[in-house]
Design a protein around this motif. Structure first.
Motif, PDB file in Angstrom:
ATOM      1  N   LEU A   8       0.982  -1.284   0.017  1.00  0.00           N
ATOM      2  CA  LEU A   8       0.106   0.095   0.018  1.00  0.00           C
ATOM      3  C   LEU A   8       0.981   1.305  -0.041  1.00  0.00           C
ATOM      4  N   ALA A   9       0.781   2.292  -0.958  1.00  0.00           N
ATOM      5  CA  ALA A   9       1.311   3.378  -0.967  1.00  0.00           C
ATOM      6  C   ALA A   9       0.390   4.396  -0.852  1.00  0.00           C
ATOM      7  N   TYR A  10       0.869   5.351   0.104  1.00  0.00           N
ATOM      8  CA  TYR A  10      -0.203   6.636   0.436  1.00  0.00           C
ATOM      9  C   TYR A  10       0.339   7.872   0.205  1.00  0.00           C
ATOM     10  N   LEU A  11      -0.609   8.698  -0.282  1.00  0.00           N
ATOM     11  CA  LEU A  11      -0.189  10.333  -0.477  1.00  0.00           C
ATOM     12  C   LEU A  11       1.090  10.475  -1.322  1.00  0.00           C
ATOM     13  N   PHE A  12       1.381   9.668  -2.212  1.00  0.00           N
ATOM     14  CA  PHE A  12       2.590  10.128  -3.079  1.00  0.00           C
ATOM     15  C   PHE A  12       2.037  10.807  -4.162  1.00  0.00           C
ATOM     16  N   ASP A  13       3.222  11.575  -4.819  1.00  0.00           N
ATOM     17  CA  ASP A  13       3.042  12.408  -5.973  1.00  0.00           C
ATOM     18  C   ASP A  13       2.517  11.566  -7.201  1.00  0.00           C
ATOM     19  N   PRO A  14       1.390  11.646  -7.566  1.00  0.00           N
ATOM     20  CA  PRO A  14       0.723  10.757  -8.954  1.00  0.00           C
ATOM     21  C   PRO A  14       1.562  11.259  -9.968  1.00  0.00           C
ATOM     22  N   ALA A  15       2.322  12.044  -9.999  1.00  0.00           N
ATOM     23  CA  ALA A  15       3.001  12.396 -11.334  1.00  0.00           C
ATOM     24  C   ALA A  15       4.316  12.372 -11.438  1.00  0.00           C
ATOM     25  N   ARG A  57       8.761   5.974  -1.617  1.00  0.00           N
ATOM     26  CA  ARG A  57       9.392   7.300  -0.744  1.00  0.00           C
ATOM     27  C   ARG A  57      10.065   8.327  -1.499  1.00  0.00           C
ATOM     28  N   ALA A  58      10.530   7.979  -2.580  1.00  0.00           N
ATOM     29  CA  ALA A  58      11.094   8.913  -3.657  1.00  0.00           C
ATOM     30  C   ALA A  58       9.977   9.948  -4.102  1.00  0.00           C
ATOM     31  N   ALA A  59       8.812   9.407  -4.048  1.00  0.00           N
ATOM     32  CA  ALA A  59       7.777  10.052  -4.847  1.00  0.00           C
ATOM     33  C   ALA A  59       6.889  10.774  -3.560  1.00  0.00           C
ATOM     34  N   GLY A  60       7.658  10.742  -2.256  1.00  0.00           N
ATOM     35  CA  GLY A  60       6.833  11.431  -1.183  1.00  0.00           C
ATOM     36  C   GLY A  60       5.881  10.708  -0.526  1.00  0.00           C
ATOM     37  N   ARG A 103       0.579   9.430  11.690  1.00  0.00           N
ATOM     38  CA  ARG A 103       2.124   9.207  11.419  1.00  0.00           C
ATOM     39  C   ARG A 103       1.968   9.059   9.939  1.00  0.00           C
ATOM     40  N   ILE A 104       1.272   8.393   9.257  1.00  0.00           N
ATOM     41  CA  ILE A 104       1.308   8.399   7.681  1.00  0.00           C
ATOM     42  C   ILE A 104       1.282  10.001   7.215  1.00  0.00           C
ATOM     43  N   VAL A 105       0.146  10.914   7.613  1.00  0.00           N
ATOM     44  CA  VAL A 105       0.123  12.054   7.174  1.00  0.00           C
ATOM     45  C   VAL A 105       1.496  12.687   7.379  1.00  0.00           C
ATOM     46  N   ALA A 106       1.948  12.689   8.582  1.00  0.00           N
ATOM     47  CA  ALA A 106       3.294  13.326   8.832  1.00  0.00           C
ATOM     48  C   ALA A 106       4.474  13.173   7.899  1.00  0.00           C
ATOM     49  N   GLU A 107       4.428  11.768   7.733  1.00  0.00           N
ATOM     50  CA  GLU A 107       5.618  11.405   6.907  1.00  0.00           C
ATOM     51  C   GLU A 107       5.569  11.554   5.404  1.00  0.00           C
ATOM     52  N   ALA A 108       4.463  11.924   4.843  1.00  0.00           N
ATOM     53  CA  ALA A 108       4.000  12.063   3.657  1.00  0.00           C
ATOM     54  C   ALA A 108       4.320  13.447   2.956  1.00  0.00           C
ATOM     55  N   SER A 109       4.882  13.722   1.971  1.00  0.00           N
ATOM     56  CA  SER A 109       4.938  14.852   1.094  1.00  0.00           C
ATOM     57  C   SER A 109       4.936  14.989  -0.328  1.00  0.00           C
ATOM     58  N   GLY A 110       4.051  13.941  -0.858  1.00  0.00           N
ATOM     59  CA  GLY A 110       3.650  13.425  -2.224  1.00  0.00           C
ATOM     60  C   GLY A 110       2.766  14.625  -2.590  1.00  0.00           C
ATOM     61  N   VAL A 111       1.332  14.270  -1.909  1.00  0.00           N
ATOM     62  CA  VAL A 111       0.194  15.080  -2.336  1.00  0.00           C
ATOM     63  C   VAL A 111       0.199  15.974  -0.968  1.00  0.00           C
ATOM     64  N   THR A 112      -0.020  17.207  -1.177  1.00  0.00           N
ATOM     65  CA  THR A 112      -0.003  18.069  -0.065  1.00  0.00           C
ATOM     66  C   THR A 112      -1.529  18.072   0.467  1.00  0.00           C
ATOM     67  N   GLY A 113      -1.813  17.716   1.901  1.00  0.00           N
ATOM     68  CA  GLY A 113      -2.936  17.939   2.534  1.00  0.00           C
ATOM     69  C   GLY A 113      -3.958  16.639   2.125  1.00  0.00           C
ATOM     70  N   ILE A 114      -4.974  16.343   3.086  1.00  0.00           N
ATOM     71  CA  ILE A 114      -5.839  15.506   2.980  1.00  0.00           C
ATOM     72  C   ILE A 114      -7.113  16.074   2.211  1.00  0.00           C
ATOM     73  N   ALA A 115      -7.361  15.516   1.202  1.00  0.00           N
ATOM     74  CA  ALA A 115      -8.675  16.088   0.640  1.00  0.00           C
ATOM     75  C   ALA A 115      -9.829  15.522   1.717  1.00  0.00           C
TER      76      ALA A 115
END
Ligand code: AMP
Ligand code: ZN
Ligand code: FE
Ligand code: FE
Length: 290
Positions: free
Chosen positions: A85-92, A187-190, A276-288
């Motif tokens: 499972l991969a959360y909140l990564f940059d989809p581009a 991780r590379a995709a945030g 923790r998942i939200v704090a570690e993520a930097s791919g998509v900014t903010g939770i919709a």
């Protein structure tokens, strides 16, 4: 630990963007109706459901954008398939986009080969009917299972996944992503990678704990412990391993609409793990948020 009083958080659900039966819009409405505060959309190898899910978010529901990546561990012979499972990564992220496209194409090639094998044995189903039923979403064995049901050959999805059918006799491997590459790429995709149902022995072979130790060192963030395919002992084992390794633990339904019997919110994730998942993520900014 399942939280009964705090927010209800389900971090693993599929839509028609892969092998679920609710559209992304229907999925988020069903999540609100089920009393969830947070739901993750985690279709197999695609982010195609993200935009329609965001557009349809009901008031008060938060959406974690994610995906479930088809991976493989090449340290065993034959290699072991597994899900990340991969959360909140940059989809581009270009390399991740390319890998997902490659895996989706490989799924189609493999699906068509499975249908060829079935047809060679006299089973009257067609690849085009399966592609039509998948509706442009990521094709998976559940779509072939539905064709077997329509043809009257099996009575249920679980029968279609039995050893005489898609579980063994007509099971073909697909070209998945090397799991170490996938963890680093997410991780590379945030994004934040969590090993889905890592101990689900009822699905087939599982990986040894030593691999999970190595994946943790490579950047794995967490383990899905509470899942319907884990026995109580397996859940406890995963929880203990996560504690040893400092990984977060999640619990999730892995909802697939009518392709499975499990309901949204059947298993949930503690708010601390979600934070923790939200704090570690930097791919998509903010939770919709609806
Ligand atoms: P695939 O990704 O094409 O290999 O198909 C795997 C998918 O089939 C999983 O993500 C589940 O949605 C579904 N699946 C696997 N095993 C079963 C089963 N025993 N019963 C119902 N669905 C299953
Ligand atoms: Zn699935
Ligand atoms: Fe899975
Ligand atoms: Fe899943």
């Amino acid at each position: 630990m399942t939280s009964r009083t705090g927010p209800r958080i389900d971090l693993h659900a599929h839509s028609t963007a892969s092998d679920g039966t609710l559209s992304p819009a229907e999925l988020v409405r069903a999540a609100a109706d089920a009393g969830l505060d947070v739901v993750a959309i985690t279709d197999h190898d695609t982010t195609a459901g993200w935009a329609p899910a965001v557009a349809a978010l009901p008031p008060g529901l938060r959406l974690v954008r994610g995906a479930e990546l088809s991976c493989r561990w090449f340290g065993a012979d034959p290699p072991v398939p597994l899900h990340l499972l991969a959360y909140l990564f940059d989809p581009a992220h270009p390399e991740l986009v390319a890998e997902l496209a490659r895996v989706r194409a490989a799924r189609e090639a493999r699906g068509e080969r499975i249908v060829d094998l079935l047809r060679a044995d006299g089973v009257d189903i067609s690849w085009s009917e399966i592609l039509t039923a998948a509706g442009g979403g990521t094709v998976g064995r559940p779509h072939i299972a539905q064709a077997l049901i329509r043809a009257g050959l099996v009575a249920s999805t679980s029968e279609a996944f039995g050893p005489d059918w898609l579980g063994e006799r007509y099971r073909l491997p697909k070209e998945d992503i090397d799991v170490f590459h996938a963890v680093r790429l997410v991780r590379a995709a945030g994004g934040v990678p969590v090993f889905a149902h890592p101990r689900a022995t009822r699905r087939g072979r599982v990986v040894p704990d030593e691999l999970i130790v190595e994946l943790a060192a490579a950047g794995l963030a967490g383990l899905e412990a509470d899942h319907e395919d884990h026995s109580p002992e397996e859940r406890q084992h995963v929880r203990a391993l996560a504690a040893d390794l400092g990984l977060l633990v999640t619990g999730s339904s892995d909802f697939h609409g009518t392709h499975k019997t499990v309901r949204l919110g059947a298993f949930t994730t503690h708010p601390e793990a979600y934070e923790r998942i939200v704090a570690e993520a930097s791919g998509v900014t903010g939770i919709a948020s609806g």
